[in-house]
Design a protein around this motif. Structure first.
Motif, PDB file in Angstrom:
ATOM      1  N   THR A 189       0.855  -1.180   0.000  1.00 56.93           N
ATOM      2  CA  THR A 189       0.000   0.000   0.000  1.00 56.93           C
ATOM      3  C   THR A 189       0.890   1.229   0.000  1.00 56.93           C
ATOM      4  OG1 THR A 189      -1.723  -1.159   1.242  1.00 56.93           O
ATOM      5  CG2 THR A 189      -1.813   1.240   1.230  1.00 56.93           C
ATOM      6  N   LEU A 190       0.750   2.066  -1.019  1.00 56.53           N
ATOM      7  CA  LEU A 190       1.644   3.198  -1.245  1.00 56.53           C
ATOM      8  C   LEU A 190       0.848   4.481  -1.397  1.00 56.53           C
ATOM      9  CD1 LEU A 190       3.783   1.418  -3.973  1.00 56.53           C
ATOM     10  CD2 LEU A 190       4.430   1.695  -1.575  1.00 56.53           C
ATOM     11  N   LEU A 191       1.434   5.576  -0.948  1.00 59.45           N
ATOM     12  CA  LEU A 191       0.841   6.892  -1.157  1.00 59.45           C
ATOM     13  C   LEU A 191       1.824   7.723  -1.965  1.00 59.45           C
ATOM     14  CD1 LEU A 191      -1.468   8.878  -0.655  1.00 59.45           C
ATOM     15  CD2 LEU A 191      -0.321   9.563   1.463  1.00 59.45           C
ATOM     16  N   PRO A 192       1.532   7.972  -3.253  1.00 62.12           N
ATOM     17  CA  PRO A 192       2.455   8.755  -4.084  1.00 62.12           C
ATOM     18  C   PRO A 192       2.519  10.210  -3.632  1.00 62.12           C
ATOM     19  CG  PRO A 192       0.911   7.474  -5.426  1.00 62.12           C
ATOM     20  CD  PRO A 192       0.403   7.445  -4.022  1.00 62.12           C
ATOM     21  N   GLY A 193       3.636  10.835  -3.931  1.00 60.40           N
ATOM     22  CA  GLY A 193       3.816  12.249  -3.653  1.00 60.40           C
ATOM     23  C   GLY A 193       4.675  12.889  -4.726  1.00 60.40           C
ATOM     24  N   THR A 194       4.591  14.206  -4.832  1.00 57.11           N
ATOM     25  CA  THR A 194       5.340  14.952  -5.842  1.00 57.11           C
ATOM     26  C   THR A 194       6.034  16.151  -5.202  1.00 57.11           C
ATOM     27  OG1 THR A 194       3.721  14.353  -7.546  1.00 57.11           O
ATOM     28  CG2 THR A 194       5.182  16.199  -8.031  1.00 57.11           C
ATOM     29  N   VAL A 195       7.331  16.300  -5.482  1.00 58.28           N
ATOM     30  CA  VAL A 195       8.062  17.493  -5.065  1.00 58.28           C
ATOM     31  C   VAL A 195       7.649  18.620  -6.003  1.00 58.28           C
ATOM     32  CG1 VAL A 195      10.316  18.543  -4.679  1.00 58.28           C
ATOM     33  CG2 VAL A 195       9.986  16.095  -4.238  1.00 58.28           C
ATOM     34  N   VAL A 196       6.831  19.540  -5.516  1.00 61.21           N
ATOM     35  CA  VAL A 196       6.210  20.521  -6.407  1.00 61.21           C
ATOM     36  C   VAL A 196       7.172  21.619  -6.841  1.00 61.21           C
ATOM     37  CG1 VAL A 196       3.885  20.087  -5.539  1.00 61.21           C
ATOM     38  CG2 VAL A 196       5.279  21.851  -4.469  1.00 61.21           C
TER      39      VAL A 196
END
Length: 297
Positions: A189-196
């Motif tokens: 189970t993963l939660l993606p994220g982005t360095v904005v």
């Protein structure tokens, strides 16, 4: 990577030989799983919460007595584990804690073992100490991460690249936006994220300007496998019992970790408050990847 195998197993609850665990598989007559959270599946050996309520508390424990409270087994900042209840944290007998036995797992997946971190228990309390734990429901990792972390932002600093590695002190402003929905991949189970602010300037939640990390030129921490795309993953008892870590993965083989932001059942039920600060240190050699000091918004 170290993983743990936990003696509490869904379906059989606890082996009768383990002191402190109930071997009785009968359902708790006072426990109504439908009231626990917004979405409950009852096809397994234990009812499973797969989605929290839209408003906090996202998980709602039934009322119970001081001698037989519902709650969650969580890490104690001073070491070991405590039992979180609506009336506060209770110490847990060594005979119960010893059933959490960390071992090297052959399965390189966060889903292997560690059931305690996903179980709602009913406890037996004697002289102020938990002497027995009986699982009454499971809470999926997806429900925990969706309720407590999805759709939020992490702001703070990330350390510079210094030529042959990374500085250990984070100094460059960074913001990471977390996806609105968790994902499942290969049983994880993963939660993606982005360095904005990876390649262009952005701003913080309060409107403060954030320069692009790319503007740091040779000091830019985002290079090679360290890209703007990250994933968060929950690892109970990563290296030892109750060493519960939230991992920030750059790739499948490169990640940082920190204990403060690990989402628990106690947080979801508002028995505890999820920590807002998160110190992320690279696995292996700390200078082989960026160090981050982040705050959850």
């Amino acid at each position: 990577m170290m993983r743990t195998m936990v003696a509490v197993v869904v379906g059989v609850f606890c082996a009768a030989v383990l002191a402190g665990c109930s071997s009785d598989p009968a359902p708790d007559p006072e426990f109504d799983p439908a009231s626990l959270c917004a979405e409950v599946h009852t096809s397994g050996a234990l009812p499973e919460c797969t989605a929290g309520f839209d408003e906090a508390p996202y998980l709602r424990l039934p009322e119970s007595s001081a001698q037989s409270p519902y709650g969650a087994l969580v890490a104690d900042p001073d070491g070991g584990g405590v039992f979180a209840t609506t009336g506060g944290d209770l110490p847990v007998a060594d005979s119960v804690l010893e059933t959490i036995d960390p071992q090297v797992s052959e399965d390189d997946s966060a889903a292997a073992g560690n059931d305690y971190a996903n179980l709602v228990y009913r406890a037996t309390v004697s002289d102020g100490e938990v002497t027995e734990l009986t699982p009454v429901a499971r809470v999926s990792t997806g429900a925990l991460m969706q309720s407590l972390l999805a759709g939020r932002s992490l702001e703070g600093q990330i350390s510079e690249y210094i030529g042959d590695g990374y500085d250990l002190t984070p100094t460059l402003p960074v913001r990471i936006d977390l996806a609105d929905t968790v994902t499942e991949r290969d049983g994880r189970t993963l939660l993606p994220g982005t360095v904005v602010n990876a390649t262009k300037a952005s701003h913080t939640q309060d409107g403060t300007a954030l320069p692009a990390l790319a503007d740091a030129s040779d000091r830019n921490p985002l290079r090679a496998d360290f890209t703007a795309g990250v994933e968060l993953e929950r690892f109970p008892s990563m290296h030892s019992a109750f060493d519960d870590e939230l991992v920030l993965a750059w790739t499948d083989s490169s990640s940082g970790m920190g204990v403060e932001l690990f989402p628990t059942i106690a947080d979801m039920a508002e028995l505890h408050q999820l920590d807002k600060e998160w110190q992320v240190t690279q696995h292996g050699s700390p200078t082989s990847g960026p160090t981050l000091a982040l705050r959850l918004f």
